[in-house]
Design a protein around this motif. Structure first.
Motif, mmCIF file in Angstrom:
data_model
loop_
_atom_site.group_PDB
_atom_site.id
_atom_site.type_symbol
_atom_site.label_atom_id
_atom_site.label_comp_id
_atom_site.label_asym_id
_atom_site.label_seq_id
_atom_site.Cartn_x
_atom_site.Cartn_y
_atom_site.Cartn_z
ATOM 1 N N PHE A 166 -61.537 -63.313 83.046
ATOM 2 C CA PHE A 166 -62.342 -64.417 82.545
ATOM 3 C C PHE A 166 -62.532 -65.411 83.681
ATOM 4 C CE2 PHE A 166 -58.875 -67.535 82.123
ATOM 5 C CZ PHE A 166 -57.754 -66.724 82.040
ATOM 6 N N PHE A 167 -63.428 -66.364 83.441
ATOM 7 C CA PHE A 167 -63.690 -67.411 84.443
ATOM 8 C C PHE A 167 -63.133 -68.727 83.934
ATOM 9 C CE2 PHE A 167 -66.197 -65.049 87.367
ATOM 10 C CZ PHE A 167 -66.817 -64.069 86.613
ATOM 11 N N LYS A 189 -66.259 -56.213 79.932
ATOM 12 C CA LYS A 189 -64.974 -56.209 80.634
ATOM 13 C C LYS A 189 -64.508 -57.640 80.878
ATOM 14 C CE LYS A 189 -65.050 -51.723 82.840
ATOM 15 N NZ LYS A 189 -66.362 -51.144 82.511
ATOM 16 N N GLY A 190 -65.458 -58.568 80.875
ATOM 17 C CA GLY A 190 -65.100 -59.945 81.196
ATOM 18 C C GLY A 190 -65.674 -60.922 80.194
ATOM 19 N N ARG A 239 -53.867 -64.532 76.022
ATOM 20 C CA ARG A 239 -53.316 -63.458 75.179
ATOM 21 C C ARG A 239 -54.398 -62.893 74.257
ATOM 22 N NH1 ARG A 239 -49.665 -66.389 72.035
ATOM 23 N NH2 ARG A 239 -49.308 -67.943 73.625
ATOM 24 N N TYR A 240 -55.194 -63.787 73.696
ATOM 25 C CA TYR A 240 -56.228 -63.335 72.748
ATOM 26 C C TYR A 240 -57.325 -62.581 73.475
ATOM 27 C CZ TYR A 240 -53.779 -66.936 70.136
ATOM 28 O OH TYR A 240 -52.809 -67.703 69.568
ATOM 29 N N LEU A 241 -57.607 -63.000 74.705
ATOM 30 C CA LEU A 241 -58.603 -62.289 75.498
ATOM 31 C C LEU A 241 -58.081 -60.887 75.821
ATOM 32 C CD1 LEU A 241 -59.511 -65.221 77.939
ATOM 33 C CD2 LEU A 241 -60.877 -64.400 76.024
ATOM 34 N N LYS A 242 -56.841 -60.809 76.227
ATOM 35 C CA LYS A 242 -56.237 -59.521 76.569
ATOM 36 C C LYS A 242 -56.168 -58.604 75.335
ATOM 37 C CE LYS A 242 -53.925 -56.600 79.107
ATOM 38 N NZ LYS A 242 -54.633 -55.806 80.103
ATOM 39 N N ASN A 243 -55.853 -59.194 74.169
ATOM 40 C CA ASN A 243 -55.785 -58.421 72.920
ATOM 41 C C ASN A 243 -57.100 -57.710 72.633
ATOM 42 O OD1 ASN A 243 -53.213 -59.278 72.465
ATOM 43 N ND2 ASN A 243 -53.715 -60.724 70.829
ATOM 44 N N ASN A 244 -58.187 -58.273 73.137
ATOM 45 C CA ASN A 244 -59.504 -57.688 72.911
ATOM 46 C C ASN A 244 -59.978 -56.877 74.109
ATOM 47 O OD1 ASN A 244 -60.822 -58.655 70.189
ATOM 48 N ND2 ASN A 244 -59.550 -60.329 70.952
ATOM 49 N N CYS A 261 -52.650 -63.237 85.047
ATOM 50 C CA CYS A 261 -51.764 -63.772 84.009
ATOM 51 C C CYS A 261 -50.671 -62.736 83.732
ATOM 52 C CB CYS A 261 -52.558 -64.059 82.738
ATOM 53 S SG CYS A 261 -53.835 -65.307 82.992
ATOM 54 N N PRO A 262 -49.531 -63.152 83.230
ATOM 55 C CA PRO A 262 -48.414 -62.219 83.031
ATOM 56 C C PRO A 262 -48.780 -60.979 82.215
ATOM 57 C CG PRO A 262 -47.663 -64.464 82.722
ATOM 58 C CD PRO A 262 -49.146 -64.546 82.919
ATOM 59 N N ASP A 263 -49.734 -61.108 81.276
ATOM 60 C CA ASP A 263 -50.071 -59.923 80.480
ATOM 61 C C ASP A 263 -51.150 -59.062 81.135
ATOM 62 O OD1 ASP A 263 -51.743 -62.002 77.955
ATOM 63 O OD2 ASP A 263 -52.159 -61.638 80.069
ATOM 64 N N GLY A 264 -51.552 -59.388 82.347
ATOM 65 C CA GLY A 264 -52.417 -58.486 83.110
ATOM 66 C C GLY A 264 -53.866 -58.912 83.235
ATOM 67 N N ILE A 265 -54.324 -59.866 82.424
ATOM 68 C CA ILE A 265 -55.715 -60.287 82.540
ATOM 69 C C ILE A 265 -55.843 -61.258 83.715
ATOM 70 C CG2 ILE A 265 -55.492 -62.196 80.874
ATOM 71 C CD1 ILE A 265 -58.340 -61.465 79.896
ATOM 72 N N HIS A 266 -56.992 -61.216 84.372
ATOM 73 C CA HIS A 266 -57.190 -62.035 85.568
ATOM 74 C C HIS A 266 -58.079 -63.244 85.292
ATOM 75 C CE1 HIS A 266 -55.658 -58.415 87.570
ATOM 76 N NE2 HIS A 266 -55.369 -59.213 88.591
ATOM 77 N N ALA A 267 -57.787 -64.327 86.011
ATOM 78 C CA ALA A 267 -58.581 -65.554 85.898
ATOM 79 C C ALA A 267 -59.247 -65.836 87.239
ATOM 80 C CB ALA A 267 -57.683 -66.715 85.501
#
Lengths: 528, 235
Positions: free
Chosen positions: A209-210, A184-185, A199-204, A233-239
Motif C-alpha cells: 500500500f501507499f 496486488k496493491g 493487518r486488514y490489508l494483508k488479510n485481503n 510490516c511484520p505480517d509481510g505487507i509493504h508500505a
C-alpha cells in the motif's frame, strides 16, 4: 542496473454520483469533465508510448466507485451528450471568433480534441474505458490497483474494524470484477493509515500500500532509507512512502510546474463570461454556470491583464519542465544511491485529474518525462510489484498514523465543518451489525434489502463528502448525500425492526445506487 | 457571478444565508449592504481555505470545482432529517492529530432531566485520563483533568497534553444523589512526533566509509551527511 527508480502513481477517484430521476445534475459533470479533459487525453498519451515501444510502468489506482460509473450505461450516454454539447459550442465559437484569428485557432484545436474524444470514446473504446485499462495491464504497461470501496478515510473508523474490513473486502471484490484479477496493491484513501490497518490489508491478500511521507518517517522503527525504500510490516505487507519533496516540486499551487504563467488558465472559461442564451446546456438550473473547456487565456499574474494562451510556448515550457524533473531526480538519486544498498525509489503520487483538467499541458509533460526516462540509463520507471521482486529484503517497521492531508493527519476530514457526521456514520455501522446478527443467513427478499442497507452505509462513508464540507465548493450537495444515505439506511433498519419491507422504495434506491452488485451484507459481520 | 446570483434573492433569504454562515449583520441593512457583507465573507472564507491547503489538497479541491462559485441552496435539511439524539449514554473518541482528539457523546433524556433537576449543583463534565495501559483503573491512571460542559454540548475538541500516550474519557453527570459515570470512551494513543532512534540500524551512525570516500571524490557531499559525520567524529 539503474541508479534510481521512479514509481509514478496516478490515483483516479470520483464519488458515486448518478441521478437517473433528473435529466441532469451538476455534480455528474465531475465525471464528464474528468473523462474529457483527463482520462481520454491520458489514454492517447499511453497509446502513443505503447506504439513507440516506450514502457509506461505507471501504477494506476482506480476507485471502485469510479470504475462503477465508467461502466454505467446511463452515465456513458450522458457523457456522449456532454461531448456533443462541447462540440456544438466549438462550432459556434469558430463563427463567433471569425475576426480573432488566434483565439479562433485555439477554438479549432479544442473542437478537434473534443471530436477526437467522441471518436475514441464511442468508436475505439465502445464506452468501456475500464476495459482499455485492463488491456494495458495485461500487456504489462500499467499496474492497476484499488482503493477502499467508497474511498472512506479509514483512520476515523478505527474503532469499527469490521467496517474497515468491509470497505477493503468490497473494494477487492469489485476490482476483481472490473479488471479480471484481484489487485496486488491499495491506494489508501487520502493515504490515511493507522497502525493495525496493515493487518486488514494483508488479510485481503494485498501485497503493498501507499502511505504519506510522515507515516514512514514516524514509523515504529526509524526508516533507515526514509521514503526511498519501502517498509515491510511484520505480517509481510509493504508500505511505500510518497516523496513529499518531489510531489511539491511538481504540483505545488505556489511554485509547482502547473503554476507557470505560460500554461493555460483553468478558471477563465467562456462558460463564466458569455451570454446565457449562447451557452445553452452549459447553463444549469438556478442560472448556475459551469466549465465548457473553451479557455483562451494563460495564467494571470496578479493585477495584470489577461493574455491570450499560446500553445506552442506552453508546449515548450512543458518540455522544459520535463527536463527539470529528470534533472532533479538524477541529482537526488546521485546523492541517495551512495548511502543505500539498492537504487532509491522515488514515489510520486498525484490525483490523476491534475493532468489535463487543471494542468492542461500535464499529459504532454507526462509523456515527455516517460520518453526522457526511457532514454536515460540512470533512471527507470518501476511498479511496486517489480520493485518487490527485485528487492524483497526490506526493513521491518510499521508506519505511523498519517495522511497526505493538510498537516499530515485527519484535520481535513474532522473539523467543525464536518465533525457532525461521525456520530451518525458510526451509529449506522452499529445498527447494520445489529441487523447482521439478527439476520445471519437471510435469502430472497430480506437478503436483497439487507444488501441495499449495506450499500447505503458504504456510500455514506465516502471521504469526498467531509472533504467538500470543509473545502467547498458544492457543500449543500455533500451534506445532502451523507444525509440521504443515512436516511435510506435508517429507513431500512426501522422497517426491518418492524418486520416490514417497502419493496417499491428499495427498488427505487437500488436502481439509483446500483454499484457493488455482488455486495453481501454479511461482509459487516463481526468476527469473534 | 456570485453577485448576480445574490441579487436574485430576497432580503429575507440573504439574511438567512448570513445567519447560516455565522455572519453578523445589522437587521436594518438594505439588500446591497447585505450582499457586500456576504461577498466579503465568502472571499475571506475562500482565502482561509486556500491558505490551509497543501498541494495534494489543492489539487483534490480543483477536481470538484465545476462552478465558479458555490451553490447557494437552503432548506436542504428538510428532505433527509437525521436524529438529533439516539437517546443513549455513549461517548466516542477520535484521534485527529498528535495534539487534538474529538469526542462526541449522547446522553439519555432521563439523565439530562435528572441533571436539570439537580441544579444548581447538577452538571455534566468530561474527565480525560492519561493512562499507562488500555484500561482506566486506578493503578494505570497517570493524570486526569476535567472539562465542564453545558447540557447543549454534544462534542468537544480536546487538546492532548502529551504525545505517545494513551487517553480515555469518561462522560460524568453530577446529580443531587452523587457522581455517575454515564459512559466511557474507547482508548486512543496520541502518536509520536519525533523520529524513533535506533542507532544499530541507522546507516548514518555506521556509514560505509569506503562508499563515502568514493562519493566524495566523484561528487559534492550533501551538507546533512557531512554534519552527521562531523558529529560522529567529534563526540
Amino acid at each position: 542496473m539503474s541508479k534510481g527508480y521512479i514509481c509514478l502513481v496516478l490515483h483516479a477517484h470520483l464519488p458515486f454520483v448518478r441521478h437517473p430521476k433528473y435529466e441532469h445534475v451538476l455534480e455528474e459533470n465531475w465525471l464528464y469533465e474528468a473523462i474529457t479533459e483527463t482520462y481520454l487525453p491520458l489514454l492517447r498519451v499511453f497509446q502513443s508510448l505503447i506504439d513507440d515501444e516506450i514502457p509506461i510502468r505507471i501504477t494506476f489506482s482506480v476507485s471502485p466507485t469510479l470504475a462503477a460509473m465508467l461502466s454505467d450505461e446511463l452515465l456513458q450516454e450522458r457523457f456522449i451528450q456532454f461531448l456533443d454539447s462541447q462540440i456544438e459550442l466549438g462550432e459556434k465559437e469558430i463563427v463567433r471568433l471569425a475576426d480573432e484569428p488566434e483565439a479562433k485557432k485555439l477554438a479549432e484545436s479544442y473542437l478537434i480534441n473534443y471530436r477526437l474524444n467522441k471518436e475514441d470514446f464511442v468508436e475505439k473504446y465502445k464506452g468501456q474505458l475500464g476495459k482499455v485499462l485492463k488491456e494495458m495491464q495485461k500487456e504489462g504497461e500499467l499496474e492497476i490497483i484499488t482503493t477502499s470501496a467508497t474511498h472512506c478515510f479509514l483512520p476515523l473508523f478505527k474503532e469499527y474494524p469490521r467496517a474497515v474490513e468491509a470497505q477493503i473486502e468490497t473494494a477487492v471484490l469489485s476490482h476483481s470484477r472490473s479488471f479480471g484479477e484481484a489487485p496486488k496493491g491499495m491506494w489508501l484513501p487520502e493515504c490515511g493509515f493507522y497502525p493495525g490497518l496493515e493487518r486488514y490489508l494483508k488479510n485481503n491478500n494485498l501485497e503493498y500500500f501507499f502511505t504519506a511521507s510522515n507515516g514512514i518517517l514516524h514509523s515504529s522503527r526509524k526508516a533507515k532509507y526514509g521514503v526511498y525504500a519501502p517498509l515491510r510490516c511484520p505480517d509481510g505487507i509493504h508500505a511505500f512512502g510518497i516523496d513529499l519533496k518531489t510531489n511539491r516540486e511538481v504540483s505545488s499551487g505556489i511554485d509547482g510546474y502547473p503554476t507557470d504563467y505560460s500554461y493555460r488558465d483553468f478558471k477563465q472559461d467562456v462558460g463564466f463570461e458569455l451570454e446565457e442564451e449562447y451557452l445553452g446546456p452549459f447553463i444549469y438550473a438556478n442560472e448556475v454556470r459551469g466549465h465548457t473547456g473553451y479557455k483562451y487565456y494563460s495564467k494571470k499574474m496578479d493585477g495584470s491583464e489577461s493574455r491570450l494562451y499560446k500553445p506552442e510556448i506552453a508546449a515548450a515550457k512543458a518540455e522544459e519542465h520535463a527536463d527539470n524533473f529528470i534533472y532533479k531526480q538524477l541529482k537526488r538519486v546521485n546523492k541517495l544511491s551512495a548511502a543505500m544498498d539498492r537504487p532509491p525509489v522515488t514515489v510520486c503520487a498525484f490525483d490523476v485529474e491534475m493532468f489535463g483538467r487543471w494542468w492542461f499541458e500535464g499529459p504532454n509533460w507526462l509523456e515527455s518525462v516517460l520518453r526522457k526516462i526511457h532514454a536515460n540509463n540512470s533512471l527507470e520507471m518501476i511498479t511496486p510489484v517489480t520493485y518487490l521482486e527485485r528487492h524483497n529484503d526490506n526493513q521491518i517497521s510499521i508506519p505511523g498514523f498519517s495522511s497526505w492531508g493538510n498537516n499530515g493527519y485527519a484535520q481535513v476530514w474532522l473539523n467543525s465543518k464536518n465533525d457532525w457526521i461521525y456520530r451518525h456514520l458510526h451509529k449506522a455501522i452499529e445498527r447494520l451489525q445489529e441487523l447482521v446478527k439478527r439476520y445471519p443467513d437471510e435469502s430472497g427478499l430480506k437478503e436483497w434489502v439487507l444488501n441495499q442497507a449495506a450499500r447505503e452505509v458504504l456510500l455514506s462513508q465516502a471521504s469526498d463528502w467531509p472533504f467538500i464540507m470543509k473545502m467547498g465548493p458544492t457543500v449543500p450537495y455533500a451534506v445532502q448525500r451523507v444525509r440521504e444515505h443515512l436516511h435510506n439506511f435508517t429507513k431500512i433498519y426501522e422497517n426491518l425492526c418492524q418486520n416490514t419491507v417497502n419493496t417499491e422504495w428499495v427498488t427505487r434506491i437500488e436502481k439509483k445506487n446500483n454499484l457493488f452488485p455482488d455486495l453481501d451484507y454479511r461482509v459487516f459481520k463481526k468476527k469473534s | 457571478m456570485i453577485r448576480k446570483r445574490l441579487k436574485h434573492f430576497s432580503l429575507d433569504i440573504l439574511g438567512s444565508i448570513a445567519i447560516e454562515k455565522g455572519i453578523k449583520f445589522d437587521s436594518a441593512s438594505d439588500k446591497d449592504s447585505l450582499i457586500e457583507l456576504l461577498l466579503e465573507a465568502f472571499e475571506e472564507e475562500q482565502i482561509e481555505k486556500e491558505l490551509d491547503n497543501n498541494e495534494s489538497m489543492m489539487v483534490k479541491n480543483i477536481k470538484y470545482r465545476i462552478l465558479e462559485d458555490e451553490e447557494l441552496l437552503s432548506n436542504i435539511d428538510e428532505e433527509y432529517p437525521l436524529a438529533e439524539s439516539y437517546n443513549e449514554n455513549r461517548i466516542n473518541l477520535l484521534l485527529r492529530d498528535p495534539s487534538w482528539a474529538f469526542a462526541y457523546w449522547d446522553v439519555k433524556e432521563n439523565d439530562i432531566q435528572e441533571v436539570r433537576d439537580s441544579r444548581p449543583s447538577g452538571r455534566l463534565f468530561l474527565r480525560v485520563y492519561e493512562i499507562k495501559g488500555e484500561e482506566v483503573i486506578i493503578s494505570q491512571i497517570k493524570e486526569f483533568f476535567d472539562i465542564p460542559l453545558s447540557l447543549k454540548d454534544v462534542s468537544w475538541y480536546i487538546n492532548l497534553p502529551q504525545t505517545g500516550v494513551n487517553y480515555c474519557i469518561d462522560l460524568i453527570a453530577l446529580f443531587r444523589s452523587g457522581e455517575k459515570t454515564l459512559a466511557r470512551s474507547n482508548t486512543i494513543t496520541s502518536p509520536e512526533v519525533d523520529i524513533v532512534e535506533n542507532s544499530k540500524d541507522d546507516i548514518f551512525f555506521q556509514p560505509d566509509q569506503a562508499a563515502f570516500e568514493r562519493f566524495r571524490r566523484e561528487n559534492e557531499i550533501p551538507q546533512r551527511i557531512i554534519s552527521v559525520l562531523d558529529n560522529q567524529y567529534t563526540n
